[in-house]
Design a protein around this motif. Structure first.
Motif, PDB file in Angstrom:
ATOM      1  N   LEU A  75       5.252   6.224  -2.209  1.00 56.98           N
ATOM      2  CA  LEU A  75       4.974   5.185  -1.347  1.00 56.98           C
ATOM      3  C   LEU A  75       5.298   5.828   0.127  1.00 56.98           C
ATOM      4  O   LEU A  75       4.494   5.347   1.004  1.00 56.98           O
ATOM      5  CB  LEU A  75       5.807   4.141  -1.786  1.00 56.98           C
ATOM      6  CG  LEU A  75       5.662   2.780  -0.735  1.00 56.98           C
ATOM      7  CD1 LEU A  75       4.020   2.180  -0.744  1.00 56.98           C
ATOM      8  CD2 LEU A  75       6.376   1.588  -1.275  1.00 56.98           C
ATOM      9  N   VAL A  76       6.264   6.312   0.270  1.00 51.51           N
ATOM     10  CA  VAL A  76       6.653   6.713   1.740  1.00 51.51           C
ATOM     11  C   VAL A  76       5.827   7.683   2.134  1.00 51.51           C
ATOM     12  O   VAL A  76       5.265   7.559   3.317  1.00 51.51           O
ATOM     13  CB  VAL A  76       8.109   7.327   1.668  1.00 51.51           C
ATOM     14  CG1 VAL A  76       8.228   8.041   3.205  1.00 51.51           C
ATOM     15  CG2 VAL A  76       9.017   6.111   1.572  1.00 51.51           C
ATOM     16  N   ILE A  77       5.261   8.589   1.301  1.00 50.75           N
ATOM     17  CA  ILE A  77       3.937   9.673   1.868  1.00 50.75           C
ATOM     18  C   ILE A  77       3.001   9.097   2.095  1.00 50.75           C
ATOM     19  O   ILE A  77       2.394   9.493   2.982  1.00 50.75           O
ATOM     20  CB  ILE A  77       3.977  10.883   0.514  1.00 50.75           C
ATOM     21  CG1 ILE A  77       5.155  11.480   0.482  1.00 50.75           C
ATOM     22  CG2 ILE A  77       2.843  11.743   1.033  1.00 50.75           C
ATOM     23  CD1 ILE A  77       5.314  12.491  -0.836  1.00 50.75           C
ATOM     24  N   SER A  78       2.646   8.011   1.192  1.00 48.55           N
ATOM     25  CA  SER A  78       1.071   7.334   1.558  1.00 48.55           C
ATOM     26  C   SER A  78       1.271   6.714   3.088  1.00 48.55           C
ATOM     27  O   SER A  78       0.513   6.698   3.796  1.00 48.55           O
ATOM     28  CB  SER A  78       1.178   6.280   0.279  1.00 48.55           C
ATOM     29  OG  SER A  78       0.930   6.763  -0.920  1.00 48.55           O
ATOM     30  N   LEU A  79       2.487   5.928   3.289  1.00 48.85           N
ATOM     31  CA  LEU A  79       2.722   5.151   4.350  1.00 48.85           C
ATOM     32  C   LEU A  79       2.421   6.232   5.618  1.00 48.85           C
ATOM     33  O   LEU A  79       1.837   5.789   6.668  1.00 48.85           O
ATOM     34  CB  LEU A  79       4.127   4.471   4.367  1.00 48.85           C
ATOM     35  CG  LEU A  79       4.056   3.570   3.356  1.00 48.85           C
ATOM     36  CD1 LEU A  79       5.462   2.838   3.531  1.00 48.85           C
ATOM     37  CD2 LEU A  79       3.154   2.230   3.510  1.00 48.85           C
ATOM     38  N   LEU A  80       3.135   7.131   5.438  1.00 48.49           N
ATOM     39  CA  LEU A  80       2.967   8.442   6.640  1.00 48.49           C
ATOM     40  C   LEU A  80       1.607   8.667   6.703  1.00 48.49           C
ATOM     41  O   LEU A  80       1.220   8.940   7.721  1.00 48.49           O
ATOM     42  CB  LEU A  80       3.978   9.540   6.192  1.00 48.49           C
ATOM     43  CG  LEU A  80       5.528   9.093   6.048  1.00 48.49           C
ATOM     44  CD1 LEU A  80       6.439  10.587   5.945  1.00 48.49           C
ATOM     45  CD2 LEU A  80       6.061   8.765   7.528  1.00 48.49           C
ATOM     46  N   VAL A  81       1.045   9.148   5.623  1.00 48.87           N
ATOM     47  CA  VAL A  81      -0.361   9.553   5.790  1.00 48.87           C
ATOM     48  C   VAL A  81      -1.140   8.384   6.489  1.00 48.87           C
ATOM     49  O   VAL A  81      -2.107   8.702   7.331  1.00 48.87           O
ATOM     50  CB  VAL A  81      -1.135   9.872   4.447  1.00 48.87           C
ATOM     51  CG1 VAL A  81      -2.507  10.043   4.623  1.00 48.87           C
ATOM     52  CG2 VAL A  81      -0.375  11.059   3.864  1.00 48.87           C
ATOM     53  N   VAL A  82      -1.024   6.953   6.058  1.00 45.56           N
ATOM     54  CA  VAL A  82      -1.860   6.133   6.667  1.00 45.56           C
ATOM     55  C   VAL A  82      -1.449   5.863   8.146  1.00 45.56           C
ATOM     56  O   VAL A  82      -2.396   5.570   9.168  1.00 45.56           O
ATOM     57  CB  VAL A  82      -1.726   4.845   5.852  1.00 45.56           C
ATOM     58  CG1 VAL A  82      -2.238   3.487   6.674  1.00 45.56           C
ATOM     59  CG2 VAL A  82      -2.321   4.697   4.447  1.00 45.56           C
TER      60      VAL A  82
END
Length: 530
Positions: A75-82
């Motif tokens: 989830l943290v990686i997804s938030l960073l990408v977005v």
């Protein structure tokens, strides 16, 4: 020693039970269970732990928390990408607006009705197709999720159905024992007492009648000793042998399709613990779980469909609203993946060696003898029933009662015709007792309860495990899909023409009516035949 001929009713039911005992089912962990069970386990101090199923252990709970935290990392990686894509759209495209306006001025004559240049049109097309591909991936994940939810529900249904069947079997055992004891007590207090008064002047007949009373009381004591709640029980007064037992809790026999309503009063587990209570609790929890996943899947489906509609209609407000819902779906997807990961791993640990955990937990909860539990859980042909000696003695006592009554019927009735009514009543009770006893022997055999146990394991560890794996795959794919959607939607709706631009484009065609009139006049002059 062969038992007396069975004269009681209910033969079809007993034969059906015996037919179910012909084949003994077996259980072996599936490849998915073995793979998940082999995953390494780390606690919060990053030390290796074993994979023995111990849900009450804090060390074991730490290993599940570590595995669940992997979804939080995703989830943290997804938030960073977005977030990086949002920074790219908000900051980097500000400098492109002036360049885009200059290009639009240069390419105004070759532009379309909306005034898009070729470069800008290619960018809009790329962003749109990325969003469409992400929505397509999300729809595939939703289909996998519906299938996994259905498989998990089928597995839980088979588990609860097997528990209810086992509960019905235990209730039938208790009912047969209570009916048999009640019938023998009535025979002792009623017709046998009357026969003793009638045969008081004849010692041989009186001795036979008293032997029938003594044997009946012995059978009552033997059947009363079938108690699954104590580690060992005495066979009866005057007997040196004892058998291991397990307590058959008082239950009300109901059809297996009806879930009994048992509400615990003081603690988490009722006292005594019954399979019916477990089935009732699982049914309620499974209904909430199934409904929660259906609502989550419908939310994802609605978001995907309205995103496609917004892209087709170029409705900026609709895409902004769906972007907000996509954020919610993203958090729910990765959150559900964490719960599913912990559940899958814990279930694989249980399904790898279920007998060990069931033996220990049931023995602690109900105080059941380990010999009795091992007999019903494994149902090995090399093992003898812990109730074998008790049932053998009861059968011999019933055979002796039958022999004494036959002797009294031949010899005493010609001399005491008034004793015929009491003798017939005792014989009728004996026939009913023998029928109940044969059914009790069949129900106490390990194959019936073991079949229910194996069926419950197959429902939980086969269908349930497969359904959870499909749900985990759905959560992972939907998390990736919504990450891509959130990265592409801002670029899509920012590229759509605003209402002011559409208004300017529509008015530009009629801004100079004279120019359009002159163009029409030139066109007419260019056509020589007009």
């Amino acid at each position: 020693m062969a038992g007396p001929p069975w004269k009681g009713g209910g033969g079809d039911r007993w034969q059906w039970k015996m037919a179910a005992m012909i084949t003994v089912p077996s259980y072996s962990p599936s490849i998915w269970v073995r793979m998940c069970h082999a995953l390494p386990r780390l606690d919060l101090s990053m030390q290796m732990r074993d994979n023995i199923f111990a849900p009450d252990s804090w060390e074991y709970q730490q290993t599940l928390l570590i595995l669940s935290s992997l979804s939080a990392i995703a989830l943290v990686i997804s938030l960073l990408v977005v977030l990086s894509f949002l920074i790219h759209y908000c900051c980097c495209h500000r400098g492109d607006r002036s360049e885009g306006s200059e290009e639009e001025d240069d390419d105004e004559d070759g532009s379309t009705g909306h005034g898009y240049s070729g470069k800008k049109g290619r960018g809009i097309c790329c962003v749109t197709w990325v969003a469409v591909a992400a929505v397509t991936l999300c729809c595939v994940a939703i289909g996998i999720g519906f299938y996994g939810n259905s498989e998990a529900h089928d597995g839980m249904y088979q588990l609860t159905s097997s528990l209810l069947t086992a509960n019905y079997t235990l209730a039938s055992i208790d009912l047969l024992i209570s009916d048999t004891i009640t019938g023998l007590q009535l025979s002792v207090s009623g017709p046998l007492s009357s026969m003793e008064e009638m045969f008081s002047g004849s010692k041989p007949f009186l001795v036979s009648t008293r032997n029938c009373r003594r044997l009946s009381e012995n059978v009552i004591n033997l059947l009363s000793s079938i108690s699954l709640a104590r580690s060992s029980v005495e066979v009866g007064p005057g007997n040196d042998s004892s058998v291991s037992g397990a307590s058959i809790t008082p239950l009300t026999p109901v059809p297996p399709s009806v879930v009994p309503t048992v509400v615990p009063t003081s603690s988490l587990l009722p006292n005594p613990f019954t399979p019916g209570w477990a089935a009732n609790t699982l049914v309620v929890n499974e209904d909430y779980r199934w409904l929660s996943y259906v609502l989550l899947l419908l939310l994802d489906l609605i978001v995907c469909l309205f995103i496609l509609l917004g892209l087709a209609k170029q409705a900026r407000w609709l895409l902004i609203l769906m972007t907000v819902l996509a954020w919610l779906a993203l958090f729910l997807s990765w959150g559900s993946l964490g719960l599913e990961t912990a559940t899958v791993v814990a279930l694989s640990d249980f399904c790898s060696e279920p007998n060990t955990f069931v033996l220990n937990s049931t023995q602690i909860t109900t105080g059941t003898s380990s010999d009795v539990l091992d007999y019903y859980l494994t149902c090995s042909r090399s093992m003898n029933s812990p109730f074998q000696q008790l049932l053998t003695q009861s059968q011999r006592a019933l055979s002796s009662i039958h022999t004494h009554l036959s002797s009294l019927e031949r010899n005493a009735l010609p001399q005491f015709p008034k004793a015929e009514k009491s003798l017939r009543e005792v014989q009728q009770i004996l026939n009913t007792t023998e029928g109940n006893f044969h059914q009790l022997v069949a129900l106490l055999n390990c194959r019936i309860l073991n079949k229910d146990y194996i069926d419950s394991l197959k429902g939980l560890c086969y269908d349930g495990m497969e359904g959870l794996l499909y749900l985990s795959l759905y959560s992972f794919l939907s998390g990736l899909a919504f990450t891509a959607i959130l990265c592409s939607l801002p670029g899509a709706w920012r590229s759509f023409p605003s209402e002011s631009e559409e208004y300017d484009d529509s008015d530009s065609e009629s801004e100079d009516p004279f120019t359009s009139h002159q163009d029409s006049k030139r066109f007419l002059q260019w056509q020589p035949w007009l």
